[in-house]
Design an enzyme around this catalytic site. Sequence first.
Site, PDB file in Angstrom:
ATOM      1  N   SER A 286    -103.650  11.201 -45.490  1.00  0.00           N
ATOM      2  CA  SER A 286    -104.458  11.333 -43.729  1.00  0.00           C
ATOM      3  C   SER A 286    -103.503  11.984 -42.966  1.00  0.00           C
ATOM      4  O   SER A 286    -102.235  11.854 -43.062  1.00  0.00           O
ATOM      5  CB  SER A 286    -104.974  10.148 -43.246  1.00  0.00           C
TER       6      SER A 286
ATOM      7  N   TYR B 251    -103.559   1.581 -41.609  1.00  0.00           N
ATOM      8  CA  TYR B 251    -103.625   2.855 -42.223  1.00  0.00           C
ATOM      9  C   TYR B 251    -102.786   3.755 -42.149  1.00  0.00           C
ATOM     10  O   TYR B 251    -102.414   4.523 -43.049  1.00  0.00           O
ATOM     11  CB  TYR B 251    -105.150   3.452 -41.309  1.00  0.00           C
TER      12      TYR B 251
END
Length: 260
Positions: free
Chosen positions: A147, A170
Amino acid sequence: MNAPLSLQSKTVLVVGAAGHIGRIIVDAVLSAGGRAVALDTDAAGLQALTDVHGADALSCAMLDMADRASVDRALADAHDRFGPVDGAVNTAYPRNPRYGRQFFDVEYADFCENTGLHIGGYFLFMQACARYALERQQTFSLVNLSSIYGSMAPRFEVYTDTAMTMPVEYAAIKAGLEHMTRYVNAYMKGRGVAFRANCVSPGGILAGQDERFLASYGKHCLSKGMLDAQDVTGAIVFLLSDAARHIVGQNLIVDDGFSI
């Protein structure tokens, strides 16, 4: 001679294949002429893939990414069905039910569990792929889905006036995944096998998000803003293909300029 981005005669494992991005990657692999082995914990989702694509160039199987025997069996079964496995894409997103809370609400146990489930599972899968390539002397391309938030700080302002946030777990997971991808390449160098691993880091993927968030996010982008899952598949197919055979340990960002 095959076209540079062809996956003709290649067998590719797709982990998280029943997910929002995974099923689009399965379609991209098949469309590029490859054979796809769809792996997931979602039996119904895997059956849906078979219903759409048939079983000639697609094989589906359950996978527990936290279980070495399950991962090794997936590679062995794919080899038995289609012959040598040429690559894999890992899109899995394991997490517990309390994942994604605001920073001050995250409990230590949940942080450790979520990072362990995700990073641990990706580690086990990378280890198995590297071992498979080494033992069989098989050229292998692994693509990990990371990401933009693995390599940049969150833009928290895009979440203003929404119930959304960018989970701290995350950020830790994706940053760790990118470095672990570089690690495995460094470890495999000089071992006599063309094993390579890379990351693709998408920006945000459309999945019914709040309109205020979408508008705020789009202000940081070039033209589209949040992406469709299909917007990421070109980069993945490229890294799986022979056109990228000398690209090793890199992180390819696909985000319509959000991170600039």
